[in-house]
Design a protein around this motif. Structure first.
Motif, PDB file in Angstrom:
ATOM      1  N   GLN A   1       0.812  -1.212   0.000  1.00 51.32           N
ATOM      2  CA  GLN A   1       0.000   0.000   0.000  1.00 51.32           C
ATOM      3  C   GLN A   1       0.845   1.262   0.000  1.00 51.32           C
ATOM      4  N   LYS A   2       0.476   2.202  -0.893  1.00 53.09           N
ATOM      5  CA  LYS A   2       1.305   3.396  -1.063  1.00 53.09           C
ATOM      6  C   LYS A   2       1.391   4.221   0.203  1.00 53.09           C
TER       7      LYS A   2
ATOM      8  N   ILE B   1      -5.835  -0.229  -7.757  1.00 54.35           N
ATOM      9  CA  ILE B   1      -6.483  -0.939  -6.658  1.00 54.35           C
ATOM     10  C   ILE B   1      -5.853  -2.320  -6.569  1.00 54.35           C
ATOM     11  N   GLY B   2      -5.185  -2.615  -5.450  1.00 52.88           N
ATOM     12  CA  GLY B   2      -4.537  -3.908  -5.269  1.00 52.88           C
ATOM     13  C   GLY B   2      -5.460  -4.908  -4.606  1.00 52.88           C
ATOM     14  N   ALA B   3      -5.190  -6.184  -4.829  1.00 50.62           N
ATOM     15  CA  ALA B   3      -6.021  -7.247  -4.257  1.00 50.62           C
ATOM     16  C   ALA B   3      -5.911  -7.316  -2.743  1.00 50.62           C
ATOM     17  N   GLY B   4      -4.876  -6.763  -2.195  1.00 58.68           N
ATOM     18  CA  GLY B   4      -4.700  -6.769  -0.747  1.00 58.68           C
ATOM     19  C   GLY B   4      -3.328  -6.247  -0.387  1.00 58.68           C
ATOM     20  N   ARG B   5      -3.181  -5.881   0.871  1.00 60.43           N
ATOM     21  CA  ARG B   5      -1.900  -5.377   1.350  1.00 60.43           C
ATOM     22  C   ARG B   5      -0.935  -6.523   1.599  1.00 60.43           C
TER      23      ARG B   5
ATOM     24  N   GLU C   1       1.420 -15.851  -3.193  1.00 59.75           N
ATOM     25  CA  GLU C   1       1.624 -16.648  -4.404  1.00 59.75           C
ATOM     26  C   GLU C   1       0.527 -16.456  -5.459  1.00 59.75           C
ATOM     27  N   GLN C   2      -0.721 -16.352  -5.010  1.00 64.22           N
ATOM     28  CA  GLN C   2      -1.809 -16.291  -5.986  1.00 64.22           C
ATOM     29  C   GLN C   2      -3.057 -15.703  -5.358  1.00 64.22           C
ATOM     30  N   VAL C   3      -3.798 -14.955  -6.166  1.00 66.13           N
ATOM     31  CA  VAL C   3      -5.131 -14.482  -5.790  1.00 66.13           C
ATOM     32  C   VAL C   3      -6.128 -15.199  -6.683  1.00 66.13           C
ATOM     33  N   TYR C   4      -7.178 -15.753  -6.089  1.00 64.74           N
ATOM     34  CA  TYR C   4      -8.166 -16.516  -6.836  1.00 64.74           C
ATOM     35  C   TYR C   4      -9.380 -15.662  -7.162  1.00 64.74           C
TER      36      TYR C   4
END
Length: 254
Positions: free
Chosen positions: A27-28, A54-58, A250-253
């Motif tokens: 997060q910026k 917008i990122g998938a999460g921090r 590793e991965q976002v589903y």
């Protein structure tokens, strides 16, 4: 992440990898030292206008990613590969977009996500210099693999994970009930690998779960203590968050 209903490529979804060693997380930050800062700076240079991502999460400071996902909106008519190469060219070598594609305007990196997979790495003995940034050294301590495996299964399922989380910001009250789909503890040569998949994660939750399992592995707490801590719903000094550098998103589903 399908291309249906795309508005002339206005919304783009990007998967990226980064070495989090030198960054204050995803997060910026006002200090401009987060991964998101660098990506938005790159997009600003390409499009000559500020771009909000917008990122998938921090991810915490020092945590890495092989599959972070973010989206942004802007018109682009020069081809997907050209955009990917342009973004790469404007980023430092420790941040690398892996893919980019146009998506539906309804796609959202956070709200469209169904779950995530994390990997934590810990080396028996001492990590070599080329490994130091990506895993922790267990030094001269002995660990019981089977005990850690047994204890890890108490964490699988839907639970209140308050005992394995750290308070972040008081104004952000997140539901502590999360579902862990699977958690495995394996050994590959001299490396322990903790892999966890779930619907969502609290602040420092994965690192705290690994920290607890490592305490079991060292014999400092019993296997059943993990279940007792979980059921208590209270953070205890027994659970110490494992160092950030061993963790990777590793991965976002979707």
């Amino acid at each position: 992440m399908k291309n249906e209903e795309v508005d002339s490529g206005k919304r783009w979804c990007c998967v990226c990898a980064y070495d989090g060693t030198n960054y204050a997380g995803w997060q910026k930050q006002p200090t401009n030292d987060a991964v998101q800062n660098k990506i938005e700076d790159a997009l600003h240079n390409i499009f000559s206008t500020p771009i909000r991502t917008i990122g998938a999460g921090r991810t915490d400071a020092g945590v890495h990613a092989n599959g972070q996902v973010f989206h942004f909106d802007h018109q682009w008519t020069h081809g997907v590969d050209n955009m990917l190469q342009a973004i790469r060219a404007h980023l430092p070598s420790d941040i690398c977009p892996l893919s980019i594609e146009p998506v539906s305007p309804s796609f959202h990196a956070i709200s469209s996500a169904k779950g995530k997979r994390y990997l934590y790495r810990a080396v028996r003995g001492w990590a070599m210099p080329q490994e130091q940034g990506f895993c922790i050294s267990l030094k001269n301590k002995s660990y019981d693999l089977e005990a850690m495996r047994e204890a890890s299964q108490f964490l699988v399922g839907t639970h209140d994970f308050s005992a394995f989380a750290v308070s972040h910001r008081k104004e952000e009250k997140e539901d502590p009930v999360k579902e862990i789909w699977s958690m495995t503890v394996n050994q590959k040569e001299r490396e322990f690998q903790f892999e966890v998949e779930g619907s969502g994660f609290l602040y420092k939750m994965v690192r705290s779960m690994v920290g607890g399992l490592l305490e079991v592995g060292r014999g400092r707490i019993e296997v059943d203590t993990i279940r007792e801590i979980l059921q208590s719903r209270k953070r205890t000094e027994v659970v110490v968050s494992a160092p950030a550098k061993g963790l990777c998103l590793e991965q976002v589903y979707y």
